[in-house]
Design a protein around this motif. Structure first.
Motif, PDB file in Angstrom:
ATOM      1  N   HIS A   1     -18.872 -15.648 -42.249  1.00 31.18           N
ATOM      2  CA  HIS A   1     -19.809 -15.769 -41.179  1.00 31.18           C
ATOM      3  C   HIS A   1     -20.523 -14.238 -41.439  1.00 31.18           C
ATOM      4  O   HIS A   1     -19.737 -13.389 -41.230  1.00 31.18           O
ATOM      5  N   VAL A   2     -21.654 -14.366 -41.000  1.00 28.92           N
ATOM      6  CA  VAL A   2     -22.491 -12.836 -40.897  1.00 28.92           C
ATOM      7  C   VAL A   2     -23.410 -12.733 -39.742  1.00 28.92           C
ATOM      8  O   VAL A   2     -24.320 -13.654 -39.321  1.00 28.92           O
ATOM      9  N   ALA A   3     -23.185 -11.778 -38.952  1.00 27.13           N
ATOM     10  CA  ALA A   3     -23.792 -11.553 -37.697  1.00 27.13           C
ATOM     11  C   ALA A   3     -24.765 -10.270 -38.018  1.00 27.13           C
ATOM     12  O   ALA A   3     -23.955  -9.086 -37.996  1.00 27.13           O
ATOM     13  N   PHE A   4     -25.974 -10.380 -38.305  1.00 24.90           N
ATOM     14  CA  PHE A   4     -26.739  -9.323 -38.369  1.00 24.90           C
ATOM     15  C   PHE A   4     -27.257  -8.654 -37.065  1.00 24.90           C
ATOM     16  O   PHE A   4     -28.213  -9.185 -36.175  1.00 24.90           O
ATOM     17  N   VAL A   5     -26.643  -7.722 -36.674  1.00 22.84           N
ATOM     18  CA  VAL A   5     -26.642  -7.081 -35.225  1.00 22.84           C
ATOM     19  C   VAL A   5     -27.924  -6.149 -35.241  1.00 22.84           C
ATOM     20  O   VAL A   5     -27.881  -5.111 -35.926  1.00 22.84           O
ATOM     21  N   HIS A   6     -28.835  -6.262 -34.088  1.00 21.70           N
ATOM     22  CA  HIS A   6     -29.948  -5.334 -33.821  1.00 21.70           C
ATOM     23  C   HIS A   6     -29.285  -4.198 -32.873  1.00 21.70           C
ATOM     24  O   HIS A   6     -29.745  -4.126 -31.830  1.00 21.70           O
ATOM     25  N   TYR A   7     -28.302  -3.500 -33.421  1.00 24.01           N
ATOM     26  CA  TYR A   7     -27.817  -2.462 -32.492  1.00 24.01           C
ATOM     27  C   TYR A   7     -28.569  -1.330 -31.971  1.00 24.01           C
ATOM     28  O   TYR A   7     -28.353  -0.775 -30.788  1.00 24.01           O
TER      29      TYR A   7
ATOM     30  N   ARG B   1     -31.460  -9.619 -44.548  1.00 20.66           N
ATOM     31  CA  ARG B   1     -31.370 -11.180 -44.532  1.00 20.66           C
ATOM     32  C   ARG B   1     -30.862 -11.440 -45.696  1.00 20.66           C
ATOM     33  O   ARG B   1     -30.106 -12.638 -45.817  1.00 20.66           O
ATOM     34  N   LEU B   2     -31.506 -11.194 -46.937  1.00 15.88           N
ATOM     35  CA  LEU B   2     -31.123 -11.597 -48.199  1.00 15.88           C
ATOM     36  C   LEU B   2     -29.632 -11.200 -48.593  1.00 15.88           C
ATOM     37  O   LEU B   2     -28.980 -12.364 -48.822  1.00 15.88           O
ATOM     38  N   ALA B   3     -29.281 -10.039 -48.091  1.00 14.86           N
ATOM     39  CA  ALA B   3     -27.552  -9.677 -48.049  1.00 14.86           C
ATOM     40  C   ALA B   3     -26.904 -10.659 -47.249  1.00 14.86           C
ATOM     41  O   ALA B   3     -25.923 -11.164 -48.003  1.00 14.86           O
ATOM     42  N   ALA B   4     -27.365 -11.062 -46.142  1.00 16.61           N
ATOM     43  CA  ALA B   4     -26.410 -11.852 -45.011  1.00 16.61           C
ATOM     44  C   ALA B   4     -26.519 -12.959 -45.618  1.00 16.61           C
ATOM     45  O   ALA B   4     -25.353 -13.949 -45.508  1.00 16.61           O
ATOM     46  N   ARG B   5     -27.540 -13.595 -46.211  1.00 13.58           N
ATOM     47  CA  ARG B   5     -27.377 -14.967 -46.973  1.00 13.58           C
ATOM     48  C   ARG B   5     -26.529 -15.118 -47.844  1.00 13.58           C
ATOM     49  O   ARG B   5     -25.654 -16.204 -48.129  1.00 13.58           O
ATOM     50  N   ASN B   6     -26.602 -14.041 -48.863  1.00 11.51           N
ATOM     51  CA  ASN B   6     -25.660 -13.989 -49.969  1.00 11.51           C
ATOM     52  C   ASN B   6     -24.034 -13.909 -49.532  1.00 11.51           C
ATOM     53  O   ASN B   6     -23.144 -14.587 -50.160  1.00 11.51           O
ATOM     54  N   ILE B   7     -23.976 -13.149 -48.538  1.00 11.00           N
ATOM     55  CA  ILE B   7     -22.344 -12.977 -48.063  1.00 11.00           C
ATOM     56  C   ILE B   7     -22.138 -14.329 -47.272  1.00 11.00           C
ATOM     57  O   ILE B   7     -21.036 -14.666 -47.662  1.00 11.00           O
TER      58      ILE B   7
ATOM     59  N   GLU C   1     -28.701 -11.791 -35.565  1.00 13.45           N
ATOM     60  CA  GLU C   1     -29.050 -12.973 -36.286  1.00 13.45           C
ATOM     61  C   GLU C   1     -27.924 -13.595 -37.063  1.00 13.45           C
ATOM     62  O   GLU C   1     -27.040 -13.017 -37.585  1.00 13.45           O
ATOM     63  N   TRP C   2     -27.466 -14.905 -36.867  1.00 12.42           N
ATOM     64  CA  TRP C   2     -26.424 -15.505 -37.264  1.00 12.42           C
ATOM     65  C   TRP C   2     -26.752 -16.319 -38.643  1.00 12.42           C
ATOM     66  O   TRP C   2     -27.348 -17.087 -38.575  1.00 12.42           O
ATOM     67  N   PHE C   3     -25.772 -16.009 -39.490  1.00 12.26           N
ATOM     68  CA  PHE C   3     -25.766 -16.719 -40.650  1.00 12.26           C
ATOM     69  C   PHE C   3     -24.428 -17.365 -41.001  1.00 12.26           C
ATOM     70  O   PHE C   3     -23.249 -16.686 -41.210  1.00 12.26           O
ATOM     71  N   ALA C   4     -24.170 -18.604 -40.920  1.00 13.26           N
ATOM     72  CA  ALA C   4     -22.926 -19.387 -40.963  1.00 13.26           C
ATOM     73  C   ALA C   4     -22.456 -19.424 -42.503  1.00 13.26           C
ATOM     74  O   ALA C   4     -23.175 -19.503 -43.385  1.00 13.26           O
ATOM     75  N   ALA C   5     -21.034 -19.199 -42.631  1.00 16.03           N
ATOM     76  CA  ALA C   5     -20.590 -19.437 -43.932  1.00 16.03           C
ATOM     77  C   ALA C   5     -20.706 -20.682 -44.444  1.00 16.03           C
ATOM     78  O   ALA C   5     -20.644 -21.876 -43.675  1.00 16.03           O
ATOM     79  N   SER C   6     -20.635 -20.823 -45.802  1.00 13.79           N
ATOM     80  CA  SER C   6     -21.026 -22.111 -46.527  1.00 13.79           C
ATOM     81  C   SER C   6     -19.564 -22.465 -46.745  1.00 13.79           C
ATOM     82  O   SER C   6     -18.633 -21.626 -46.842  1.00 13.79           O
TER      83      SER C   6
END
Length: 180
Positions: A63-69, A51-57, A14-19
């Motif tokens: 940029h945040v990559a939430f990896v489903h390892y 996901r909340l943590a990823a959005r905050n980062i 799941e990709w969360f682009a940097a602001s």
């Protein structure tokens, strides 16, 4: 949803682009620092918190990559009876994720980090010890992998956030890194 392949398995990300215009700052060509976010043993059970943590980062400019390892072993939750057998596969998947992250458009490959939540901290440490591209680790109440416990590893700067009375992962198992 994005993905990459590790050991012949499709690993979802799941990709969360940097602001833009945030504290992290742009590098050459507008590139941004990036982090892998690694979930705990229950993977997507508590994903909304991840996901909340990823959005905050990402709001902070990373940029945040939430990896489903766990996709590497086709698990939705860790099977503790296979933990020792599966851990090397997950650690390899996280190392592959570092390479994938470094190659993403807009990512500064010289500014990569890993945030490991609970079990996710163990493959974060293992990967960072093997890959000098990882420049920082944040460990949220996670364990140090057995393979690193007996030897002082080469690790980047680490922020450890761990409760002193954690009944599952005793804090001293990780905080001893401060002594090395």
């Amino acid at each position: 949803m994005q993905s990459f392949t590790s050991g012949g398995h499709r690993i979802e990300v799941e990709w969360f682009a940097a602001s833009r215009g945030s504290a992290a700052g742009e590098g050459a060509g507008g590139s941004r620092p990036a982090v892998l976010l690694l979930h705990g043993a229950d993977e997507l059970t508590y994903a909304e918190g991840d996901r909340l943590a990823a959005r905050n980062i990402s709001i902070s400019g990373y940029h945040v990559a939430f990896v489903h390892y766990l996709d590497r072993t086709a698990d939705r939750r860790v099977a503790y009876s296979r933990l020792r057998q599966d851990f090397p596969l997950w650690a390899t998947t996280v190392r592959n994720a570092v390479s994938w992250l470094a190659s993403q458009p807009g990512v500064d490959p010289r500014r990569l980090g890993i945030v490991g939540v609970s079990l996710g901290a163990a493959p974060a440490f293992e990967s960072a010890a093997a890959d000098p591209r990882v420049k920082a680790i944040v460990d949220y109440f996670g364990p140090l992998p057995e393979g690193l416990a007996g030897r002082p590893p080469r690790l980047p700067p680490i922020l450890i956030l761990h409760g002193a009375s954690d009944p599952i992962v005793p804090a001293q198992r990780v905080t001893r890194l401060n002594a090395s």
